[in-house]
Enzyme design. Structure first.
Site, PDB file in Angstrom:
ATOM      1  N   GLU A  77       0.828  -1.206   0.000  1.00  9.09           N
ATOM      2  CA  GLU A  77       0.000   0.000   0.000  1.00  9.09           C
ATOM      3  C   GLU A  77       0.861   1.254   0.000  1.00  9.09           C
ATOM      4  OE1 GLU A  77      -4.003   1.890   1.947  1.00  9.09           O
ATOM      5  OE2 GLU A  77      -3.359  -0.105   2.562  1.00  9.09           O
ATOM      6  N   THR A  78       1.981   1.221   0.678  1.00 10.16           N
ATOM      7  CA  THR A  78       2.894   2.359   0.676  1.00 10.16           C
ATOM      8  C   THR A  78       3.386   2.645  -0.741  1.00 10.16           C
ATOM      9  OG1 THR A  78       3.605   1.930   2.948  1.00 10.16           O
ATOM     10  CG2 THR A  78       5.113   3.202   1.553  1.00 10.16           C
TER      11      THR A  78
END
Length: 157
Positions: A77-78
């Site tokens: 997700e980062t």
């Protein structure tokens, strides 16, 4: 306002995390986020089309001593969110609306590498695939994230 002589409040954090200098104006006021720092994520390459980072297994394990499945998703997700944010551009931001991951292989030591590749870079949505590998290049997990792109709200200033 930032100039070339006054570092932003998160300059040291950005440098430590490997964020390229040309992105410091964008991320300087916000940093990379406390969770990214806590997980030990270090960026190697950053663009809307491809973002690559590493993360240590040590400190990010679950009770069985292997990399926590949630750590895979945090890395994914980062990478996908930073890529989408770069694509969004000035005056816009990315909001994650869907993330999924499939875990293929466990890892108990070393460093994992996440490679995020754009699948779709649109005006209102982006989708990225993120592949996590171990130090031998073996696929550990595959994730996919979709971000919605929105205009920043007007400032009160």
């Amino acid at each position: 306002m930032m100039d070339n002589f006054t570092p932003g409040p998160f300059t040291e954090e950005l440098v430590t995390a490997g964020v390229p200098e040309h992105l410091h104006d964008w991320l300087g006021p916000f940093g990379i986020g406390a969770l990214v720092v806590k997980m030990g994520i270090h960026f190697l390459e950053m663009s809307p089309e491809r973002t690559v980072a590493t993360m240590p297994v040590d400190g990010n394990t679950q009770v069985a001593g292997i990399l926590h499945g949630g750590a895979h998703v945090v890395l994914a997700e980062t990478l996908g969110s930073f890529s989408a944010g770069m694509h969004a551009g000035a005056g816009r931001h990315a909001l994650g609306i869907e993330v999924s991951a499939t875990h293929h292989r466990a890892v108990a030591a070393g460093t994992v590498t996440g490679t995020c590749t754009a699948i779709h870079l649109g005006r209102t949505l982006t989708t990225h695939e993120i592949v996590m590998t171990d130090e031998q290049g073996r696929r550990l997990s595959t994730a996919r994230i979709t971000n919605m792109l929105r205009d920043n709200p007007p400032s009160d200033g």
